[in-house]
Design an enzyme around this catalytic site. Structure first.
Site, mmCIF file in Angstrom:
data_model
loop_
_atom_site.group_PDB
_atom_site.id
_atom_site.type_symbol
_atom_site.label_atom_id
_atom_site.label_comp_id
_atom_site.label_asym_id
_atom_site.label_seq_id
_atom_site.Cartn_x
_atom_site.Cartn_y
_atom_site.Cartn_z
ATOM 1 N N HIS A 292 41.701 51.676 34.008
ATOM 2 C CA HIS A 292 40.882 50.740 34.930
ATOM 3 C C HIS A 292 41.865 49.568 35.255
ATOM 4 C CE1 HIS A 292 38.024 49.148 37.765
ATOM 5 N NE2 HIS A 292 37.547 50.425 38.100
ATOM 6 N N HIS A 293 42.046 49.149 36.306
ATOM 7 C CA HIS A 293 42.810 47.963 36.738
ATOM 8 C C HIS A 293 42.005 46.606 36.072
ATOM 9 C CE1 HIS A 293 45.861 45.314 38.153
ATOM 10 N NE2 HIS A 293 45.911 46.006 39.324
ATOM 11 N N SER A 294 40.641 46.813 35.742
ATOM 12 C CA SER A 294 40.016 45.428 35.292
ATOM 13 C C SER A 294 40.306 45.274 33.716
ATOM 14 C CB SER A 294 38.524 45.993 35.476
ATOM 15 O OG SER A 294 37.979 47.217 34.493
#
Length: 483
Positions: free
Chosen positions: A142-144
């Site tokens: 996930h980009h987070s």
């Protein structure tokens, strides 16, 4: 609650943005290898090392019992077998079409959300021969968790030089151009330096104000023209397909040096020219002209507004960084999401001189570099997310056409557990645009990766073809001038 599940940390504003409904961005890294991948080696390595990386051993939780209500990272015990997938591949069924199998497999991943009950990453081992590798490893996160530069530093930390498997890869020192601008007027008198300094400051302030106004307008109403690469765009949750192409980094450096510009300028010029010719073909098909990509017939409408969100690394030290430095507390090259977007207008037109797109790209980027909009955009995002939430940002990107990113990769050939890497292709999905283009340098190669919504762009290989043609035309023109 177990002992491992006691450490909690609130999400950063950018991580909250990437977790917000309607965005849900994920990063996919496809790595080609010269030999088959041994899953047991990968699992053993993960068991020993995954706990060293906080985001890869933390899961997302909703905290309501603390002073901060909302999503937080909670450290947890990781069962690596739950994160590594090795599908059974029937080689007779795929009929030696390894490329098609990998494309379909990775595309299906974009419809399968990451399980938020465990850390937000997984690895897929595809032991199938493709046109440029004997096996492909796919890492999804996930980009987070991090941006592309952080993930590249993590990958490099896991590899060794192919020429010497006991040595870590070389990490080149890359300086920002802005740090060298103080010497620009060093040989002039104090009066000339003073005049130039005032002029420089006025231009900087003016460019920043204009860019901020354009950013504000884009978030509210200022949309790009609907074109064949953007019309009918649905949700960022639509399936995505990925296509990559390898070109010569030496050719790009030759153009860069001959034109006295940066690699980013060259890549922007190549992309601008390639999209112009690709759109000309699509408009020709739409109008029933049936033009080919080599046709000189101009089918482009009179005025087209196309903008690209160009990713800008805001760290003080750019390029690949030692992983331990990125994970250190209060590091200047910190781990996470520390980048911004600068919206760059494309000049969509058919040029007879292959060098014109380069000059246009350099002119645009020189002006954007002389603006503070990138760090201010990041600060504005942080402020508004903390104050009003994340919904306001869904529209900014959806009002533009594409996103471009260029990441510096290993400067020499590297191996992972003795298995030589042939290419590294990084991309993503969850964005609202139908087109995203990533560039990654690796040894003497530049890998171009295109992510598309196939309902809008059914032929991404044609965009790569046009990029190759543009690069060759620029190189041949410069080579002819030097003869």
């Amino acid at each position: 609650m177990t002992k491992e599940e006691v450490e909690e940390e609130p999400l950063s504003p950018m991580a909250r943005l990437f977790q917000s409904p309607g965005i849900e961005n994920c990063i996919i890294t496809m790595i080609g290898f010269k030999a088959k991948i041994n899953p047991d080696i990968i699992l053993d390595d993960l068991k020993h090392n995954v706990s060293k990386h906080p985001r890869f051993c933390s899961k997302l939780v909703i905290a309501t019992h603390t002073n901060y209500d909302g999503e937080r990272w909670m450290k947890t015990k990781v069962n690596v077998e739950d994160h590594v997938f090795v599908p059974d591949i029937d080689l007779q069924e795929i009929n030696k079409d390894g490329d098609g199998f990998v494309d379909d497999y990775v595309s299906r991943l974009t419809l399968s959300p990451l399980d938020k009950s465990k850390p937000l990453w997984d690895i897929h081992i595809l032991n199938v021969k493709t046109s440029d590798a004997e096996a492909v490893g796919v890492m999804r996160c996930h980009h987070s968790l991090a941006d592309g530069m952080s993930l590249m530093s993590l990958l490099v930390a896991c590899t060794r030089k192919t020429s010497n498997l006991e040595s870590f890869p070389t990490i080149p020192a890359i300086k920002r151009r802005e740090q060298m601008m103080s010497h620009r007027f060093g040989n002039k008198g104090w009066y000339s330096r003073s005049i130039n300094a005032v002029y420089y400051a006025v231009r900087l302030i003016w460019n920043t104000i204009v860019d901020l106004l354009l950013l504000w307008a884009t978030s509210l109403f200022f949309k790009d023209t609907e074109t064949p690469i953007s019309e009918g765009i649905g949700s960022g949750n639509n399936a995505r397909r990925f296509y990559h192409r390898t070109v010569s980094l030496d050719d790009i450096k030759l153009i860069k040096n001959a034109m006295k510009m940066t690699i980013n300028d060259v890549l922007l010029g190549v992309t601008q020219d390639a999209l112009s010719r690709y759109l000309n073909q699509r408009y020709g098909d739409k109008n029933g002209e049936g033009v080919t990509t080599t046709s000189n017939l101009n089918n482009l409408p009179g005025k087209i507004r196309i903008r690209a969100g160009v990713a800008v690394n805001l760290r003080q030290d750019i390029g690949i960084q030692p992983l331990e430095d990125m994970l250190a507390k209060d590091s200047k090259c910190r781990w996470g999401n520390y980048d911004s977007l600068v919206f760059v207008p494309f000049s969509i037109s058919l040029e007879t001189d292959p060098l014109v797109p380069l000059l246009k790209a350099k002119s645009i980027m020189d002006r954007k570099k002389h603006s503070l909009v990138a760090p201010m955009h990041y600060s504005i995002i942080e402020f508004i997310i903390n104050t009003f939430g994340t919904k306001v940002f869904n529209r900014t990107c959806s009002n533009t056409t594409t996103i471009l990113s260029n990441i510096v990769g290993p400067v020499e050939e590297v191996s992972l557990h003795g298995n030589c890497i042939t290419y590294i292709a990084l991309t993503g999905y969850g964005h609202s645009q139908a087109l995203m283009i990533h560039f990654i340098s690796y040894a003497n190669k530049m890998i171009i990766t295109i992510a598309v919504d196939p309902a809008v762009i059914p032929d991404p290989h044609n965009i790569c073809d046009e990029m190759e043609k543009s690069l060759k035309a620029m190189k041949d023109t410069l080579s002819g001038k030097s003869d």
